[in-house]
Write a protein that holds these residues in place. Sequence first.
Motif, short mmCIF file in Angstrom:
data_model
loop_
_atom_site.label_atom_id
_atom_site.label_comp_id
_atom_site.label_asym_id
_atom_site.label_seq_id
_atom_site.Cartn_x
_atom_site.Cartn_y
_atom_site.Cartn_z
N VAL A 182 0.87 -1.17 0.00
CA VAL A 182 0.00 0.00 0.00
C VAL A 182 0.91 1.22 0.00
N THR A 183 0.63 2.16 -0.89
CA THR A 183 1.50 3.32 -1.07
C THR A 183 0.92 4.53 -0.35
N THR B 47 2.94 -4.33 2.94
CA THR B 47 4.13 -3.50 3.12
C THR B 47 3.79 -2.07 2.73
N VAL B 48 4.21 -1.11 3.55
CA VAL B 48 3.95 0.30 3.25
C VAL B 48 5.09 0.88 2.43
N PHE C 100 5.90 0.41 11.03
CA PHE C 100 5.36 -0.19 9.82
C PHE C 100 5.44 -1.71 9.86
N GLU C 101 6.41 -2.24 10.60
CA GLU C 101 6.48 -3.69 10.76
C GLU C 101 5.26 -4.22 11.51
N VAL C 102 4.76 -3.44 12.47
CA VAL C 102 3.53 -3.82 13.16
C VAL C 102 2.38 -3.89 12.16
N PHE C 103 2.28 -2.89 11.28
CA PHE C 103 1.21 -2.88 10.28
C PHE C 103 1.31 -4.09 9.35
N THR C 104 2.54 -4.42 8.95
CA THR C 104 2.74 -5.58 8.07
C THR C 104 2.34 -6.86 8.78
N GLU C 105 2.68 -6.99 10.07
CA GLU C 105 2.28 -8.16 10.84
C GLU C 105 0.76 -8.27 10.91
#
Length: 358
Positions: free
Chosen positions: A42-43, A67-68, A57-62
Motif C-alpha cells: 500500500v502506497t 508492506t507500506v 510499519f512492521e507492526v502494520f505488516t504483521e
Amino acid sequence: MIHDHRHRRGAGLVALLAAAVLGLAGCSAVGTGSGGAAADTVTLVTHDSFWLPDEVFEVFTEQTGLTVRVVSQGDTGSLVNQLVLTKDAPLGDAVFGIDNTFASRALEAGVVVPAHLEAPALPDARAHALPGDDGALVAIDYGDVCVNIDDAWFAASDLAPPATLDDLVRPEYRSLFVTPNPVTSSPGFAFLLTTIAASGDTGWPGYWTALKANDVQVASGWTDAYQSAFTAGGGGGDRPVVVSYASSPPFTVPDGGSTPTTSALLDTCFRQVEHAGVLAGAKNPDGAALLVDFLLSDTVQQAIPGAMYMYPVSTSVALPDDWARWAPVATDPFTVDPAAVATHREEWLNRWTDLGVG
C-alpha cells in the motif's frame, strides 16, 4: 506537518512496538478489491517531513500482510498541488499530511474519498473534523505553529527576546527572524493566517511590509527555516527567531541537560491539524483504509510526539513526560474560519507575493 524529525526517537518506543508485535496473531493479506487479486503493498503519499520508525510499519505488516511504500512530495503545499494535478492517475493509495490550511483545496478537488474505518480513536479524530467534510479527511495529529526563539542565543547576546508578533518588526530584532514561505509550506501559511487573524484583512499587508523592512528571511519550507537558518537548528544558521511548533522546545534539551535551549511564544500560535485519507482512484483502496485506521492506532499515536513533534488526536495514549512541562499547546491560538480560507486562499497568497517579501 511539515518538518523533518527523522533523527528523533520517542522514549520507550521500541519496547512499545515489541509489545504490539507480540500481541499479533492470525493476520492475513488484503485484497485490492478488483478481481480478488492479492496486494502486498500500500502506497502512502505524504510530505517530505513525514517519518515513523520502521518498527511501526512492521507492526502494520504483521497485522495485514501489507508492506507500506512511502512516496514524499515536498512540503504540504507541494503535496496538495501534486495530488490535485495527478487526481486522474493518483500517486498512491493513501495520503497523510493534508492539514487544515490546505484541506479545502484537496476537498474541493475531490482527491480523497470517505472510507470505512473502525479505529477506537475515530471519535477523537472526528472531534477535529473540518466543516463541510463528509469524512474523507481523518485527523491524525495536531499542534500549534508558533514563533520559536533561541533562548541561549539571546542570553549570550544580552538582548531581551521578542514576546509578541508586534515585537518582530522592532529595529532591535532586524535580521533575526526566519519563516517558511506561505505559498509552499503549511507552517508558513499558518503563520500568514496568524498575521491575518491578528491584524485583520486590511492590516496584515502592512505588517508584512514592516517585516520586510526589518529583513525577515523567507525559507522554502520548515526544514530550511528550522534546520538550516535557525541558530538552534543544528545547521549553523544565523536567525534566532523562527516559525516552528509549540512542541519543538523539548527536542532542544542538550544531552545530559534538563532544560530546552529554545521556547515557543504561545501568544503567536495558530492551531494546525494534519489529516489522512484514501486517495480517489487508489489501486488498493482496502489497504489504504486499513493504513488510515492504523494511523489512529495506539502504536502510531504513541509514536507521533517523539517522531513528528505533534500531539496525537487519540486521548487514550500517554504523552512523553517532558511535553507537559516544555510543550504546552496555546490556550487561545489564533484561528481563521476554514470557509474564509477556502474563499480567500489564492487572494491572500497573491497579495503576499505582490508584497515581494520573499
